[in-house]
Design a protein around this motif. Structure first.
Motif, mmCIF file in Angstrom:
data_model
loop_
_atom_site.group_PDB
_atom_site.id
_atom_site.type_symbol
_atom_site.label_atom_id
_atom_site.label_comp_id
_atom_site.label_asym_id
_atom_site.label_seq_id
_atom_site.Cartn_x
_atom_site.Cartn_y
_atom_site.Cartn_z
ATOM 1 N N SER A 15 39.340 40.125 41.187
ATOM 2 C CA SER A 15 39.267 39.956 42.636
ATOM 3 C C SER A 15 38.545 38.697 43.101
ATOM 4 C CB SER A 15 38.563 41.171 43.262
ATOM 5 O OG SER A 15 37.166 41.141 42.985
ATOM 6 N N ASN A 16 38.004 37.881 42.179
ATOM 7 C CA ASN A 16 37.119 36.806 42.647
ATOM 8 C C ASN A 16 37.002 35.675 41.618
ATOM 9 O OD1 ASN A 16 34.508 37.292 40.897
ATOM 10 N ND2 ASN A 16 35.221 39.301 41.558
ATOM 11 N N ARG A 17 36.486 34.543 42.106
ATOM 12 C CA ARG A 17 36.359 33.355 41.262
ATOM 13 C C ARG A 17 35.395 33.563 40.100
ATOM 14 N NH1 ARG A 17 37.776 28.304 42.044
ATOM 15 N NH2 ARG A 17 38.095 28.591 44.293
ATOM 16 N N GLU A 18 34.297 34.262 40.353
ATOM 17 C CA GLU A 18 33.281 34.419 39.305
ATOM 18 C C GLU A 18 33.839 35.138 38.082
ATOM 19 O OE1 GLU A 18 31.105 33.904 43.205
ATOM 20 O OE2 GLU A 18 32.964 34.830 42.496
ATOM 21 N N ALA A 19 34.619 36.195 38.293
ATOM 22 C CA ALA A 19 35.236 36.881 37.155
ATOM 23 C C ALA A 19 36.282 35.989 36.493
ATOM 24 C CB ALA A 19 35.849 38.196 37.618
ATOM 25 N N GLU B 116 33.780 46.894 36.072
ATOM 26 C CA GLU B 116 32.741 46.997 37.090
ATOM 27 C C GLU B 116 31.563 47.729 36.461
ATOM 28 O OE1 GLU B 116 34.196 47.474 41.502
ATOM 29 O OE2 GLU B 116 35.380 48.837 40.253
ATOM 30 N N ASN B 117 30.352 47.312 36.809
ATOM 31 C CA ASN B 117 29.133 47.876 36.220
ATOM 32 C C ASN B 117 28.762 49.163 36.958
ATOM 33 O OD1 ASN B 117 26.286 48.438 35.839
ATOM 34 N ND2 ASN B 117 26.154 46.441 34.822
ATOM 35 N N GLU B 118 29.005 50.295 36.323
ATOM 36 C CA GLU B 118 28.776 51.591 36.969
ATOM 37 C C GLU B 118 27.311 51.823 37.305
ATOM 38 O OE1 GLU B 118 29.493 55.523 38.459
ATOM 39 O OE2 GLU B 118 30.720 53.714 38.238
ATOM 40 N N ASP B 119 26.389 51.424 36.443
ATOM 41 C CA ASP B 119 24.966 51.650 36.724
ATOM 42 C C ASP B 119 24.514 50.861 37.960
ATOM 43 O OD1 ASP B 119 24.602 53.397 34.581
ATOM 44 O OD2 ASP B 119 24.217 51.754 33.193
ATOM 45 N N ALA C 203 30.735 50.180 53.277
ATOM 46 C CA ALA C 203 29.730 50.306 52.224
ATOM 47 C C ALA C 203 30.362 50.399 50.839
ATOM 48 C CB ALA C 203 28.843 51.518 52.489
ATOM 49 N N HIS C 204 31.622 50.834 50.792
ATOM 50 C CA HIS C 204 32.315 50.825 49.496
ATOM 51 C C HIS C 204 32.338 49.418 48.915
ATOM 52 C CE1 HIS C 204 35.301 51.712 46.407
ATOM 53 N NE2 HIS C 204 35.946 50.633 46.808
ATOM 54 N N ALA C 205 32.576 48.424 49.776
ATOM 55 C CA ALA C 205 32.626 47.046 49.297
ATOM 56 C C ALA C 205 31.248 46.517 48.929
ATOM 57 C CB ALA C 205 33.273 46.152 50.361
ATOM 58 N N THR C 206 30.243 46.830 49.723
ATOM 59 C CA THR C 206 28.916 46.275 49.462
ATOM 60 C C THR C 206 28.215 46.971 48.299
ATOM 61 O OG1 THR C 206 28.049 47.670 51.249
ATOM 62 C CG2 THR C 206 28.572 45.390 51.795
ATOM 63 N N THR C 207 28.666 48.152 47.912
ATOM 64 C CA THR C 207 28.105 48.796 46.720
ATOM 65 C C THR C 207 28.842 48.407 45.443
ATOM 66 O OG1 THR C 207 29.472 50.770 47.080
ATOM 67 C CG2 THR C 207 27.229 50.804 47.973
ATOM 68 N N ARG C 208 29.926 47.631 45.582
ATOM 69 C CA ARG C 208 30.674 47.155 44.405
ATOM 70 C C ARG C 208 30.802 45.630 44.525
ATOM 71 N NH1 ARG C 208 32.957 52.399 42.850
ATOM 72 N NH2 ARG C 208 33.901 51.506 40.971
ATOM 73 N N PRO C 209 29.673 44.915 44.465
ATOM 74 C CA PRO C 209 29.674 43.475 44.738
ATOM 75 C C PRO C 209 30.311 42.670 43.610
ATOM 76 C CG PRO C 209 27.520 44.150 43.986
ATOM 77 C CD PRO C 209 28.320 45.409 44.140
ATOM 78 N N VAL C 210 30.554 41.409 43.903
ATOM 79 C CA VAL C 210 31.120 40.491 42.918
ATOM 80 C C VAL C 210 30.300 40.488 41.637
ATOM 81 C CG1 VAL C 210 31.471 38.033 42.421
ATOM 82 C CG2 VAL C 210 32.303 39.013 44.585
ATOM 83 N N ALA C 211 28.980 40.516 41.763
ATOM 84 C CA ALA C 211 28.128 40.457 40.562
ATOM 85 C C ALA C 211 28.391 41.618 39.613
ATOM 86 C CB ALA C 211 26.656 40.434 40.968
ATOM 87 N N ALA C 212 28.700 42.798 40.162
ATOM 88 C CA ALA C 212 28.975 43.957 39.310
ATOM 89 C C ALA C 212 30.275 43.769 38.541
ATOM 90 C CB ALA C 212 29.035 45.223 40.160
ATOM 91 N N GLU C 213 31.248 43.112 39.164
ATOM 92 C CA GLU C 213 32.510 42.831 38.466
ATOM 93 C C GLU C 213 32.340 41.686 37.470
ATOM 94 O OE1 GLU C 213 37.129 41.471 39.404
ATOM 95 O OE2 GLU C 213 35.832 42.086 41.077
ATOM 96 N N ARG C 214 31.615 40.658 37.888
ATOM 97 C CA ARG C 214 31.419 39.511 37.000
ATOM 98 C C ARG C 214 30.680 39.911 35.731
ATOM 99 N NH1 ARG C 214 27.169 36.525 39.371
ATOM 100 N NH2 ARG C 214 25.899 37.756 37.954
ATOM 101 N N ARG D 203 30.759 41.221 29.919
ATOM 102 C CA ARG D 203 30.422 42.178 28.859
ATOM 103 C C ARG D 203 31.680 42.624 28.109
ATOM 104 N NH1 ARG D 203 28.992 47.642 30.094
ATOM 105 N NH2 ARG D 203 28.739 46.882 32.244
ATOM 106 N N ALA D 204 32.751 42.907 28.834
ATOM 107 C CA ALA D 204 33.995 43.313 28.182
ATOM 108 C C ALA D 204 34.507 42.209 27.257
ATOM 109 C CB ALA D 204 35.045 43.649 29.233
ATOM 110 N N LEU D 205 34.428 40.978 27.723
ATOM 111 C CA LEU D 205 34.873 39.856 26.897
ATOM 112 C C LEU D 205 33.984 39.666 25.678
ATOM 113 C CD1 LEU D 205 35.698 37.472 29.848
ATOM 114 C CD2 LEU D 205 37.361 38.367 28.199
ATOM 115 N N SER D 206 32.695 39.907 25.831
ATOM 116 C CA SER D 206 31.776 39.804 24.689
ATOM 117 C C SER D 206 32.076 40.882 23.654
ATOM 118 C CB SER D 206 30.330 39.922 25.171
ATOM 119 O OG SER D 206 30.007 38.870 26.060
ATOM 120 N N LEU D 207 32.358 42.094 24.126
ATOM 121 C CA LEU D 207 32.686 43.185 23.202
ATOM 122 C C LEU D 207 33.989 42.888 22.465
ATOM 123 C CD1 LEU D 207 31.743 46.253 25.441
ATOM 124 C CD2 LEU D 207 30.363 45.159 23.657
#
Length: 464
Positions: A241-245, A185-188, A207-218, A223-227
């Motif tokens: 948790s989702n199709r995009e990831a 998940e993208n902390e920034d 708000a916990h869910a809306t501050t950690r959206p799918v895009a932050a996980e995707r 990035r982890a896979l690129s590294l």
């Protein structure tokens, strides 16, 4: 003479379903066949499925969780709960705190586990302070000692590693032969969204869910896979948790990256709407990544069916709800930011997948065994000692009644939490007896052993 014979059951492994008896002597399986000679003890498994004991490779027990916050399960209650849910091995995390050596962290965790476990255990190492000494000296030495898996976080300030630190840790894993798990998940992005929510006064559990959206996980998954691709090392993407990831994992595999995917019951059974329950009840469902929506649930089921996911784990991270040291701590009652992240699930992991997966025709019995036991053993250096029913393997066996109907109630569970996120869920199929290294630990649904029956497992390098 056999010490124990299991007769008349349907034996299920990741590759076969067959009718045979199992002969056990000491801690090991010594014979498979029809009409085996008598044993000192015998179990009639007629009408039952006989499967390898479950292996839950993503469990948090007795983990430091912040000032005044106490995890609901230590090793005794956590492994008891795991055992009663059909598991014979769990892999908890040993958290290195800033300024601490890995050896110091391990000494503390072994002291907490010693004499308290009802399943076998083995630790993953969470790396939060990747100093030159940790990377160059401790990791290689500990891998040789059987601590063959590491975990890094891309979120949680104080725990997350920046990209250069992740690269260095991946490189240390490559040279030593360790396997790295990544929380993506993208902390920034999360911190930016938390600020926006707080400015608007939006501080409810949802708000916990809306501050950690799918895009932050995707993004973090990509990035982890690129590294990992840069360093040329296998990794495990945990609790997807989702199709995009999932699509990021699939694309990376097609590029030749060696990546393994894991999902959890909460992403099959819950949605963000559960965080929006009346009052502060939504705090019970706060975990990271958060549950998503119905489409994401469907996608995660497809991932289990189609092979995107290799592992199905609980991510058991239990806190009490109505407790000043848990979800409703003084700060937690005022903002989602201070609600401890995590939900219980080690005892209900297997019944949920059996009922919703096998009994509803989404997966077959062998796929169930692969997702819940065999793949964990292979990936984390325990196979063939664990994760299968074969001559020479540990006699870790769970007997399942596919006709049993149960309604999940927290009052019937054995963890230390005061709730289950699956309260009232009706399931079909339940583990009725559990055998650990030849010892009957659960007999007809009743605990039949004492803490200290479990042992610590030194692991080989991954068979990835």
């Amino acid at each position: 003479m056999f010490d124990l014979v299991i007769r008349n059951g349907t034996v299920v492994t990741a590759s076969d379903v067959t009718q045979c008896d199992i002969g056990i002597r000491g801690e090991r399986i010594v014979m498979l066949g029809e009409s085996l000679p008598a044993g000192r003890d015998e179990i009639d498994a007629a009408g039952l499925y006989v499967m390898p004991g479950g292996i839950d490779s993503h469990v948090h027990l007795a983990q430091p969780s912040g000032d005044g916050i106490v995890m609901a399960d230590g090793f005794e209650s956590g492994t008891r709960s795991a055992l009663m849910g059909g598991n014979t091995t769990v892999l908890p995390f040993c958290l290195q705190q800033k300024g601490q050596t890995l050896r110091e962290a391990l000494t503390a965790y072994h002291a907490l586990a010693e004499g308290n476990c009802l399943t076998d255990v083995s630790f993953h190492l969470i790396i939060t302070d990747p100093t030159a000494g940790v990377l160059g000296q401790e990791i290689p030495a500990l891998v040789e000692d059987g601590y063959t898996s590491l975990k890094v976080f891309m979120t949680y300030e104080g725990m997350r590693l920046h990209d250069n630190e992740i690269l260095a840790t991946l490189d240390a894993a490559r040279t030593s032969g360790a396997l790295v798990m990544v929380h993506c998940e993208n902390e920034d992005a999360i911190r930016f969204l938390i600020g926006k929510h707080e400015e608007a006064g939006d501080v409810s559990p949802l708000a916990h869910a809306t501050t950690r959206p799918v895009a932050a996980e995707r993004e973090a998954t990509h990035r982890a896979l690129s590294l990992a691709e840069i360093v040329d090392v296998p990794i495990v993407i945990v609790h997807v948790s989702n199709r995009e990831a999932m699509e990021e994992i699939d694309r990376a595999r097609k590029r030749g990256v060696k990546v393994f995917g894991e999902t959890c019951p909460q992403y099959l059974m819950l949605t963000a709407d559960d965080l929006d329950r009346e009052g502060w009840e939504g705090a019970k469902f706060v975990c990271s990544p958060p549950p998503r929506d119905e489409a994401s649930k469907a996608a995660c089921w497809q991932g289990l069916e189609q092979g995107i996911f290799d592992l199905y784990s609980s991510d058991h991270c239990p806190f009490r709800f109505d407790d000043p040291a848990g979800k409703l701590n003084d700060k937690g009652k005022t903002s989602f930011r201070w609600i401890p992240n995590g939900i219980p699930g080690v005892e209900t992991r297997l019944p949920i997948l059996f009922s919703e997966g096998v009994m509803k025709g989404r997966i077959d019995l062998s796929r169930f065994v692969a997702l819940t036991s065999t793949n964990h053993a292979k990936l984390y250096g325990l196979y063939p000692r664990k994760g299968t029913i074969a001559v020479g393997s540990d006699a870790d066996v769970t007997l399942w009644d596919p006709k049993a109907h149960r309604t999940i109630h927290n009052a019937d569970l054995h963890h230390g939490a005061d709730y289950t996120p699956y309260e009232g869920l009706e399931v079909q199929g339940w583990p009725v007896s559990v055998i650990l290294r030849g010892r009957v630990m659960v007999k007809d649904g009743v605990l039949a052993a004492d803490p200290g029956s479990g042992t610590y497992l030194r692991r080989k390098r991954s068979r990835s």
